[in-house]
Design an enzyme around this catalytic site. Structure first.
Site, PDB file in Angstrom:
ATOM      1  N   LYS A   1       0.850  -1.206   0.000  1.00 50.65           N
ATOM      2  CA  LYS A   1       0.000   0.000   0.000  1.00 50.65           C
ATOM      3  C   LYS A   1       0.879   1.247   0.000  1.00 50.65           C
ATOM      4  O   LYS A   1       0.646   2.176  -0.770  1.00 50.65           O
ATOM      5  CB  LYS A   1      -0.870   0.018   1.252  1.00 50.65           C
ATOM      6  N   ASN A   2       1.889   1.271   0.884  1.00 51.50           N
ATOM      7  CA  ASN A   2       2.667   2.501   1.046  1.00 51.50           C
ATOM      8  C   ASN A   2       3.705   2.710  -0.040  1.00 51.50           C
ATOM      9  O   ASN A   2       4.414   3.720  -0.044  1.00 51.50           O
ATOM     10  CB  ASN A   2       3.297   2.539   2.446  1.00 51.50           C
TER      11      ASN A   2
ATOM     12  N   ARG B   1      -6.265  10.946   3.178  1.00 52.24           N
ATOM     13  CA  ARG B   1      -5.360  12.036   3.541  1.00 52.24           C
ATOM     14  C   ARG B   1      -4.080  11.978   2.724  1.00 52.24           C
ATOM     15  O   ARG B   1      -3.308  12.905   2.673  1.00 52.24           O
ATOM     16  CB  ARG B   1      -5.090  12.065   5.026  1.00 52.24           C
TER      17      ARG B   1
ATOM     18  N   CYS C   1      -5.892  12.040  11.800  1.00 50.40           N
ATOM     19  CA  CYS C   1      -6.718  10.832  11.719  1.00 50.40           C
ATOM     20  C   CYS C   1      -6.654  10.224  13.120  1.00 50.40           C
ATOM     21  O   CYS C   1      -6.114  10.804  14.038  1.00 50.40           O
ATOM     22  CB  CYS C   1      -6.167   9.873  10.675  1.00 50.40           C
TER      23      CYS C   1
ATOM     24  N   ARG D   1      -1.004  14.335  12.459  1.00 50.96           N
ATOM     25  CA  ARG D   1      -0.442  14.195  11.102  1.00 50.96           C
ATOM     26  C   ARG D   1      -0.117  15.561  10.465  1.00 50.96           C
ATOM     27  O   ARG D   1      -0.625  15.900   9.406  1.00 50.96           O
ATOM     28  CB  ARG D   1      -1.405  13.394  10.212  1.00 50.96           C
TER      29      ARG D   1
ATOM     30  N   ASP E   1       3.910   0.797  12.248  1.00 51.05           N
ATOM     31  CA  ASP E   1       2.771   0.124  11.606  1.00 51.05           C
ATOM     32  C   ASP E   1       2.622  -1.330  12.043  1.00 51.05           C
ATOM     33  O   ASP E   1       1.653  -1.985  11.649  1.00 51.05           O
ATOM     34  CB  ASP E   1       2.907   0.186  10.074  1.00 51.05           C
TER      35      ASP E   1
ATOM     36  N   ILE F   1       6.387   7.469  17.234  1.00 49.37           N
ATOM     37  CA  ILE F   1       6.084   8.134  15.961  1.00 49.37           C
ATOM     38  C   ILE F   1       4.773   8.901  16.010  1.00 49.37           C
ATOM     39  O   ILE F   1       4.714  10.074  15.644  1.00 49.37           O
ATOM     40  CB  ILE F   1       6.043   7.101  14.793  1.00 49.37           C
TER      41      ILE F   1
ATOM     42  N   ARG G   1      -8.783  -0.477   3.943  1.00 43.76           N
ATOM     43  CA  ARG G   1      -7.916   0.596   3.423  1.00 43.76           C
ATOM     44  C   ARG G   1      -6.526   0.054   3.133  1.00 43.76           C
ATOM     45  O   ARG G   1      -5.833   0.532   2.233  1.00 43.76           O
ATOM     46  CB  ARG G   1      -7.803   1.738   4.452  1.00 43.76           C
TER      47      ARG G   1
HETATM   48  C1  EPZ Z   1       3.753   7.173   6.313  1.00 47.05           C
HETATM   49  O1  EPZ Z   1       2.905   8.184   6.811  1.00 47.05           O
HETATM   50  C2  EPZ Z   1       2.896   5.924   6.161  1.00 47.05           C
HETATM   51  N1  EPZ Z   1       1.807   6.185   5.215  1.00 47.05           N
HETATM   52  C3  EPZ Z   1       2.319   5.530   7.516  1.00 47.05           C
HETATM   53  O2  EPZ Z   1       1.590   4.305   7.324  1.00 47.05           O
HETATM   54  C4  EPZ Z   1       3.481   5.263   8.469  1.00 47.05           C
HETATM   55  O3  EPZ Z   1       2.959   4.943   9.741  1.00 47.05           O
HETATM   56  C5  EPZ Z   1       4.347   6.530   8.572  1.00 47.05           C
HETATM   57  O4  EPZ Z   1       4.809   6.906   7.254  1.00 47.05           O
HETATM   58  C6  EPZ Z   1       5.566   6.329   9.465  1.00 47.05           C
HETATM   59  O5  EPZ Z   1       6.318   5.265   8.986  1.00 47.05           O
HETATM   60  C7  EPZ Z   1       2.091   6.160   3.886  1.00 47.05           C
HETATM   61  O6  EPZ Z   1       3.213   5.944   3.475  1.00 47.05           O
HETATM   62  C8  EPZ Z   1       0.925   6.389   2.968  1.00 47.05           C
HETATM   63  P1  EPZ Z   1       5.525  10.633   8.483  1.00 47.05           P
HETATM   64  P2  EPZ Z   1       3.409   9.724   6.845  1.00 47.05           P
HETATM   65  O7  EPZ Z   1       5.405  11.909   7.753  1.00 47.05           O
HETATM   66  O8  EPZ Z   1       4.333   9.976   5.755  1.00 47.05           O
HETATM   67  C9  EPZ Z   1       5.676  13.895  11.930  1.00 47.05           C
HETATM   68  C10 EPZ Z   1      -0.175   2.784   7.692  1.00 47.05           C
HETATM   69  O9  EPZ Z   1      -0.724   2.276   8.674  1.00 47.05           O
HETATM   70  N2  EPZ Z   1       5.582  14.891  10.865  1.00 47.05           N
HETATM   71  O10 EPZ Z   1       6.687   9.747   8.217  1.00 47.05           O
HETATM   72  O11 EPZ Z   1       2.190  10.578   6.981  1.00 47.05           O
HETATM   73  C11 EPZ Z   1       4.411  13.064  12.087  1.00 47.05           C
HETATM   74  O12 EPZ Z   1       3.489  13.725  12.936  1.00 47.05           O
HETATM   75  C12 EPZ Z   1       0.182   4.265   7.683  1.00 47.05           C
HETATM   76  O13 EPZ Z   1       0.112   2.165   6.622  1.00 47.05           O
HETATM   77  C13 EPZ Z   1       5.644  16.250  11.212  1.00 47.05           C
HETATM   78  O14 EPZ Z   1       5.755  16.618  12.384  1.00 47.05           O
HETATM   79  O15 EPZ Z   1       4.190   9.759   8.221  1.00 47.05           O
HETATM   80  C14 EPZ Z   1       4.936  11.792  12.701  1.00 47.05           C
HETATM   81  O16 EPZ Z   1       5.088  11.993  14.087  1.00 47.05           O
HETATM   82  C15 EPZ Z   1      -0.140   4.945   9.003  1.00 47.05           C
HETATM   83  N3  EPZ Z   1       5.558  17.177  10.212  1.00 47.05           N
HETATM   84  C16 EPZ Z   1       6.319  11.625  12.080  1.00 47.05           C
HETATM   85  O17 EPZ Z   1       6.661  12.924  11.559  1.00 47.05           O
HETATM   86  C17 EPZ Z   1       5.443  16.820   8.881  1.00 47.05           C
HETATM   87  O18 EPZ Z   1       5.391  17.715   8.018  1.00 47.05           O
HETATM   88  C18 EPZ Z   1       6.400  10.611  10.952  1.00 47.05           C
HETATM   89  O19 EPZ Z   1       5.369  10.919  10.045  1.00 47.05           O
HETATM   90  C19 EPZ Z   1       5.379  15.440   8.562  1.00 47.05           C
HETATM   91  C20 EPZ Z   1       5.466  14.489   9.567  1.00 47.05           C
END
Ligand code: EPZ
Length: 420
Positions: A25-26, A97, A121, A126, A309, A331, A401
């Site tokens: 998916k990712n 999202r 979410c 996020r 995850d 995270i 999803r």
């Molecule tokens: C990706 O989400 C994945 N989704 C998530 O998978 C996964 O849990 C996550 O990476 C972490 O590995 C997809 O790839 C579609 P991040 P993403 O930006 O990119 C903070 C699942 O279950 N952050 O790496 O949205 C954020 O709050 C889903 O398959 C900021 O502060 O996650 C978090 O604490 C859930 N500011 C951390 O970074 C920003 O601008 C990591 O988030 C961006 C992120």
């Protein structure tokens, strides 16, 4: 009860046999976002049949792209005959999202984007501040009004960007924005998740000039044009981790195929620390478990450390493990939503901030439980497979999803599980 059905499980059956991992998916979601960057016909194979893919295809359609999804062949064809000047209607953009990963490509190919601010979410707020700061550095003027992101970029240009923390889709947005920008973009502290390498592999195949894939430093030299191509999506390491954890927890002897076990090394090492037997092959691994194992602590961290995850799934089996497990979620700020549902099945879990203490040695008992996010849904199914009696898992739209027939996979391994 909502209309997406429910899963009924009679727990206790061992899991035996072999099972194949689907496409990721990712990985497919950022790959689909790259189709905005090049006219022509893009073809992806090994695509999972999950609703997040359908949701993102609808977003691409709003931008004028066409697609054909042959689910029987796990194949998607996206035809880009030119990106239009439209904006995605809020009801479609809010469905997933992940539409935020259209930001980078659109600023690069058409210079303006208006997107609903992707709210939080269940698992956390996020934020996307790092995405927006990076896009501004590459020439975009961005403002937020009425909960919409308005971004304009006359000409996206290379920049030196450093992320203060690892963001997967933030890294993917910068890559997509940089490949057609004027000049060179250097991104430091890039995320290392393998799904980013998949996106880079496809972009390089399309003619992009990207150095440092798989490292924290990416150097991208903008080119004038990219060419649509074909690509096989990498296997879903989170699905593989979910299967590995379930087999360890329930007990059995299963070969999980179509994935290099190195992708989930951190999870397999934890299971071995619990006393579970793991065999590794080139593109498969085997889990042998008597269903009795020791507790182990985990801390979720960016790749290649233990993935957030897989945290909820691991927590489910720690309810049965011998001893106490300390689970630290670093995270996301609200990723213990599975706890109240596990407690209703008899789990002994105490949560304080980002720490959950699981007192194991419990035999869970079946109950009617509700999923609250994709991985919490998987966690409750694993708990049901281990529990005595019948478990009913609701709110399956979360599961759909991110998982393609997970219940059918468990049934094929001997579980007493049915979706109605
Ligand atoms: C990706 O989400 C994945 N989704 C998530 O998978 C996964 O849990 C996550 O990476 C972490 O590995 C997809 O790839 C579609 P991040 P993403 O930006 O990119 C903070 C699942 O279950 N952050 O790496 O949205 C954020 O709050 C889903 O398959 C900021 O502060 O996650 C978090 O604490 C859930 N500011 C951390 O970074 C920003 O601008 C990591 O988030 C961006 C992120």
């Amino acid at each position: 009860m909502n209309n997406d059905g429910r899963i009924l499980i009679c727990g206790g059956n061992e899991l035996n046999g072999s099972v194949c991992v689907n496409g990721s998916k990712n990985a497919i979601l950022p790959l689909l976002s790259t189709t905005l960057l090049a006219e022509g016909t893009h073809t992806f194979t090994n695509v999972p049949d999950i609703s997040d893919v359908g949701g993102f295809l609808e977003v691409l359609q709003c931008y004028g792209l066409k697609f054909f999804w042959d689910k029987s062949k796990k194949k998607i064809t996206v035809i880009n005959e030119g990106v239009n000047e439209e904006d995605v209607p809020p009801d479609i953009a809010k469905k997933t999202r992940v539409s935020v990963i259209a930001l980078g490509p659109l600023l690069s190919v058409r210079g303006h984007v208006k997107l609903p601010y992707p709210g939080g979410c269940g698992i956390g707020n996020r934020p996307i501040d790092l995405h927006l700061k990076a896009m501004s550095k590459m020439g975009a003027s961005i403002f937020i009004s009425n909960n919409y992101i308005h971004a304009i970029c006359k000409e996206s240009r290379g920049a030196v960007i450093d992320f203060i923390l690892n963001t997967v889709t933030g890294t993917q947005n910068v890559i997509s924005a940089a490949v057609l920008s004027k000049g060179t973009t250097t991104l430091t502290n890039a995320a290392l998740e393998p799904e980013i390498v998949d996106q880079i592999n496809y972009l390089i195949k399309m003619g992009a000039k990207i150095r440092g894939k798989g490292s924290r430093i990416l150097v991208i030299d903008g080119v004038s044009k990219l060419k649509a191509s074909t690509y096989r999506v990498m296997p879903d390491r989170v699905e593989a981790a979910t299967l590995a954890i379930a087999i360890a927890g329930v007990g059995g002897n299963v070969v999980v195929k179509n994935l290099d076990p190195a992708y989930i090394q951190s999870v397999l090492l934890r299971l071995e620390a619990c006393g579970v037997h793991v065999e590794r092959g080139k593109d498969f691994f085997k889990i042998k478990s008597a269903g009795q194992f020791d507790a182990s602590n985990i801390t979720t961290l960016p790749y290649p450390r233990f993935p957030t995850d897989a945290q909820a799934q691991f927590m489910a089996i720690m309810c049965k493990a011998k001893g106490v497990s300390i689970i630290e979620e670093t995270i996301f700020e609200n990723r213990f939503q599975q706890v109240p549902e596990l407690q209703r099945m008899g789990a002994d879990i105490t949560v304080k901030g980002s720490i959950a203490v699981v007192r194991g040695g419990k035999s869970l008992s079946g109950a009617e439980v509700g999923s609250t996010d994709i991985r919490a849904a998987a966690s409750l199914i694993i708990a049901g497979l281990m529990a005595e009696g019948e478990t009913v898992v609701n709110n399956l739209h979360y599961l759909d999803r991110g998982y393609d027939q997970l219940d059918v996979k468990f049934k094929s391994l001997g579980a007493d599980i049915i979706r109605e």
